[in-house]
Design a protein around this motif. Structure first.
Motif, PDB file in Angstrom:
ATOM      1  N   GLY A  47      10.194 -24.361  33.955  1.00 14.82           N
ATOM      2  CA  GLY A  47      11.323 -25.252  33.729  1.00 14.82           C
ATOM      3  C   GLY A  47      10.825 -26.618  33.308  1.00 14.82           C
ATOM      4  O   GLY A  47       9.620 -26.909  33.365  1.00 14.82           O
ATOM      5  N   ARG A  48      11.734 -27.490  32.907  1.00 14.02           N
ATOM      6  CA  ARG A  48      11.321 -28.811  32.416  1.00 14.02           C
ATOM      7  C   ARG A  48      10.970 -29.771  33.547  1.00 14.02           C
ATOM      8  O   ARG A  48      10.104 -30.627  33.400  1.00 14.02           O
ATOM      9  N   ASP A  49      11.646 -29.642  34.689  1.00 10.01           N
ATOM     10  CA  ASP A  49      11.443 -30.550  35.806  1.00 10.01           C
ATOM     11  C   ASP A  49      10.628 -29.843  36.891  1.00 10.01           C
ATOM     12  O   ASP A  49      11.017 -28.778  37.373  1.00 10.01           O
ATOM     13  N   ALA A  50       9.502 -30.446  37.284  1.00 13.83           N
ATOM     14  CA  ALA A  50       8.590 -29.789  38.222  1.00 13.83           C
ATOM     15  C   ALA A  50       9.241 -29.506  39.568  1.00 13.83           C
ATOM     16  O   ALA A  50       9.092 -28.413  40.132  1.00 13.83           O
ATOM     17  N   GLU A  51       9.971 -30.474  40.103  1.00 15.13           N
ATOM     18  CA  GLU A  51      10.563 -30.301  41.433  1.00 15.13           C
ATOM     19  C   GLU A  51      11.656 -29.232  41.417  1.00 15.13           C
ATOM     20  O   GLU A  51      11.689 -28.356  42.285  1.00 15.13           O
ATOM     21  N   ARG A  52      12.538 -29.299  40.409  1.00 17.37           N
ATOM     22  CA  ARG A  52      13.608 -28.311  40.335  1.00 17.37           C
ATOM     23  C   ARG A  52      13.045 -26.919  40.053  1.00 17.37           C
ATOM     24  O   ARG A  52      13.544 -25.915  40.587  1.00 17.37           O
ATOM     25  N   SER A  53      12.034 -26.834  39.233  1.00 17.77           N
ATOM     26  CA  SER A  53      11.436 -25.538  38.912  1.00 17.77           C
ATOM     27  C   SER A  53      10.781 -24.919  40.140  1.00 17.77           C
ATOM     28  O   SER A  53      10.897 -23.709  40.379  1.00 17.77           O
ATOM     29  N   ALA A  54      10.105 -25.734  40.923  1.00 23.14           N
ATOM     30  CA  ALA A  54       9.467 -25.226  42.140  1.00 23.14           C
ATOM     31  C   ALA A  54      10.509 -24.720  43.128  1.00 23.14           C
ATOM     32  O   ALA A  54      10.334 -23.665  43.751  1.00 23.14           O
ATOM     33  N   ALA A  55      11.606 -25.471  43.260  1.00 18.16           N
ATOM     34  CA  ALA A  55      12.679 -25.037  44.161  1.00 18.16           C
ATOM     35  C   ALA A  55      13.302 -23.739  43.676  1.00 18.16           C
ATOM     36  O   ALA A  55      13.593 -22.828  44.472  1.00 18.16           O
ATOM     37  N   ASP A  68       5.094 -26.329  31.523  1.00 11.95           N
ATOM     38  CA  ASP A  68       4.629 -26.252  30.138  1.00 11.95           C
ATOM     39  C   ASP A  68       4.564 -24.789  29.702  1.00 11.95           C
ATOM     40  O   ASP A  68       3.640 -24.055  30.085  1.00 11.95           O
ATOM     41  N   TRP A  69       5.525 -24.360  28.914  1.00 10.47           N
ATOM     42  CA  TRP A  69       5.562 -22.951  28.518  1.00 10.47           C
ATOM     43  C   TRP A  69       4.372 -22.576  27.630  1.00 10.47           C
ATOM     44  O   TRP A  69       3.929 -21.422  27.638  1.00 10.47           O
ATOM     45  N   GLN A  71       1.256 -23.587  27.940  1.00 15.10           N
ATOM     46  CA  GLN A  71       0.134 -23.262  28.818  1.00 15.10           C
ATOM     47  C   GLN A  71       0.323 -21.912  29.488  1.00 15.10           C
ATOM     48  O   GLN A  71      -0.631 -21.138  29.645  1.00 15.10           O
ATOM     49  N   VAL A  72       1.545 -21.617  29.865  1.00 18.91           N
ATOM     50  CA  VAL A  72       1.827 -20.337  30.528  1.00 18.91           C
ATOM     51  C   VAL A  72       1.600 -19.178  29.572  1.00 18.91           C
ATOM     52  O   VAL A  72       0.992 -18.150  29.928  1.00 18.91           O
ATOM     53  N   ILE A  73       2.052 -19.307  28.334  1.00 13.89           N
ATOM     54  CA  ILE A  73       1.871 -18.243  27.350  1.00 13.89           C
ATOM     55  C   ILE A  73       0.389 -17.990  27.084  1.00 13.89           C
ATOM     56  O   ILE A  73      -0.030 -16.853  26.819  1.00 13.89           O
ATOM     57  N   ALA A  74      -0.419 -19.027  27.175  1.00 10.98           N
ATOM     58  CA  ALA A  74      -1.861 -18.884  26.909  1.00 10.98           C
ATOM     59  C   ALA A  74      -2.608 -18.205  28.048  1.00 10.98           C
ATOM     60  O   ALA A  74      -3.780 -17.823  27.877  1.00 10.98           O
ATOM     61  N   ARG A  75      -1.960 -18.029  29.199  1.00 11.35           N
ATOM     62  CA  ARG A  75      -2.646 -17.461  30.349  1.00 11.35           C
ATOM     63  C   ARG A  75      -2.929 -15.970  30.162  1.00 11.35           C
ATOM     64  O   ARG A  75      -2.118 -15.226  29.609  1.00 11.35           O
ATOM     65  N   ASP A  76      -4.065 -15.515  30.669  1.00 12.16           N
ATOM     66  CA  ASP A  76      -4.436 -14.100  30.585  1.00 12.16           C
ATOM     67  C   ASP A  76      -3.670 -13.243  31.581  1.00 12.16           C
ATOM     68  O   ASP A  76      -3.638 -12.014  31.439  1.00 12.16           O
ATOM     69  N   ASP A  77      -3.103 -13.864  32.604  1.00 13.21           N
ATOM     70  CA  ASP A  77      -2.419 -13.092  33.640  1.00 13.21           C
ATOM     71  C   ASP A  77      -0.922 -12.964  33.379  1.00 13.21           C
ATOM     72  O   ASP A  77      -0.147 -12.687  34.307  1.00 13.21           O
ATOM     73  N   ILE A  78      -0.474 -13.133  32.136  1.00 10.54           N
ATOM     74  CA  ILE A  78       0.927 -12.956  31.764  1.00 10.54           C
ATOM     75  C   ILE A  78       1.030 -11.852  30.719  1.00 10.54           C
ATOM     76  O   ILE A  78       0.322 -11.872  29.708  1.00 10.54           O
ATOM     77  N   ASP A  79       1.889 -10.874  30.970  1.00 11.00           N
ATOM     78  CA  ASP A  79       2.104  -9.762  30.045  1.00 11.00           C
ATOM     79  C   ASP A  79       3.431  -9.846  29.309  1.00 11.00           C
ATOM     80  O   ASP A  79       3.554  -9.374  28.177  1.00 11.00           O
TER      81      ASP A  79
END
Length: 392
Positions: A47-55, A68-69, A71-79
């Motif tokens: 999500g865009r807001d760290a606090e709201r996304s964590a909740a 940051d989507w 960075q997430v897309i670049a991760r090896d642990d995402i299918d």
């Protein structure tokens, strides 16, 4: 519990508002009721807001959150990347995810413009050659009653399709004091009732009949051109840049006429998605506000005393998806279609087959939406649906 592969299908969900919440429920629920070949794992919510996304991650069952989507897309642990953001970001996220080798599920409508949808469809075709799958979330296809309707139509139970009438009515914008949201901003949403709910009518018509649209004419209306920017009393007004309602007429590739209507300002209608398909030897009718029922008209079953549509309760274990749920008569709800969507998507990924609706299906819907908009803007009577040379 299902018997699943030891290697999970690790999912990143981008967006956690209304659609994100429903998709989260579906990812959690699917492996608990269906025998999936591989278990989805709720890895990260973005999500865009760290606090709201964590909740939201804690509430909805995701292992972690991020902002940051890319960075997430670049991760090896995402299918898998599941996109539940406003339409203006769909193309960028989907293209990046497919290039990174991630399977993609994107909410409808696929994009805000035909150009964006074309880019996405090209990316999906290229990714398919590498075994990467992409699907558009037209979830109403997964309603058991509509699955049964498709079977009846495609197997000839109502003969040759002659007419389609489809209507989607909601009332959440009927009150002129309802505040602005991103769905009323053309830059974010692409269009109003047309793309938000009218897209479902277009996809459903194609899904049931097996045909595409050959052309359309349409008209758009904005009943409330300005709305409060916030719910607070005395809030200043801001512009509404999309339509409140749309009416369109078209023809299918087989020649059948289609009438479409969508409105988010229809008092008393909460989620009245209705479709009626009339053939040469019968008809079917459906209304999502009575979603466990399909109305079927068989002229051979009529008598002088008993005429009209037969009300079929679609809750038997032999009906699509129903053998995983409750005893007959115990109806399903809105959320179950999203669970069925996850089931179909996971099974397609595992089997290496193309899930539907594909990005090419979503592109056709986008072209129809665009044609309606152009017809309304130009006050033209009929706008053909064109395709690129790559698809011919």
């Amino acid at each position: 519990m299902s018997t699943t592969s030891p290697s999970p299908l690790r999912v990143a969900l981008i967006g956690h508002a209304f659609m994100g919440r429903v998709h989260s429920h579906a990812w959690r629920t699917a492996p608990r009721f269906f025998e999936l070949p591989v278990a989805p794992e709720l890895t990260v919510l973005v999500g865009r807001d760290a606090e709201r996304s964590a909740a939201a991650a804690r509430q909805l069952g995701w292992a972690e959150s991020a902002t940051d989507w890319r960075q997430v897309i670049a991760r090896d642990d995402i299918d898998v990347v599941d996109i539940c953001t406003p339409g203006d970001s769909h193309a960028d996220i989907a293209e990046a995810a497919l290039r990174a080798g991630k399977h993609v599920l994107v909410e409808k409508p696929m994009a805000n413009t035909v150009a964006e949808a074309e880019r996405m469809a090209v990316a999906a075709r290229e990714a398919a050659g590498r075994g990467v799958r992409a699907m558009v979330g037209f979830t109403y296809r997964r309603t058991p009653a509509l699955q049964l309707a498709q079977k009846l139509i495609r197997t000839g139970r109502i003969g040759t399709v002659r007419q389609v009438r489809a209507q989607y009515l909601q009332d959440w914008l009927s009150d002129s004091t309802s505040p602005l949201t991103w769905r009323l901003d053309k830059n974010r949403a692409g269009s109003g009732a047309l793309g938000d709910i009218g897209a479902h009518l277009i996809d459903m018509t194609c899904f049931l009949t097996g045909e595409q649209f050959a052309g359309v004419s349409g008209a758009l209306q904005t009943f409330v051109p300005q709305r409060p920017v916030a719910e607070a009393p005395g809030s200043p007004l801001g512009p509404v840049t999309v339509d409140d309602a749309v009416q369109a007429m078209g023809t299918l590739t087989g020649g059948a006429p289609v009438v479409l209507e969508a409105s988010r300002a229809a008092w008393g209608r909460k989620n009245a998605l209705r479709i009626e398909v009339t053939g040469s030897t019968g008809a079917i009718a459906f209304d999502f506000e009575d979603m466990n029922v399909l109305q079927v008209f068989d002229p051979n079953a009529q008598t002088e005393e008993i005429t009209g549509f037969t009300r079929v309760q679609v809750t038997e274990p032999t009906h699509p998806y129903l053998n995983a749920w409750w005893p007959p008569g115990h109806g399903l709800g809105y959320e179950h279609g999203f669970t069925h969507q996850v089931v179909d998507f996971v099974e397609s990924i595992h089997s290496g087959t193309q899930p539907t609706p594909s990005f090419d299906d979503g592109l056709h819907v986008q072209r129809v939406l665009d044609a309606v908009q152009r017809s309304a803007a130009e006050a033209s009577r009929y706008t053909p649906i064109t395709t690129s040379s790559q698809e011919q």
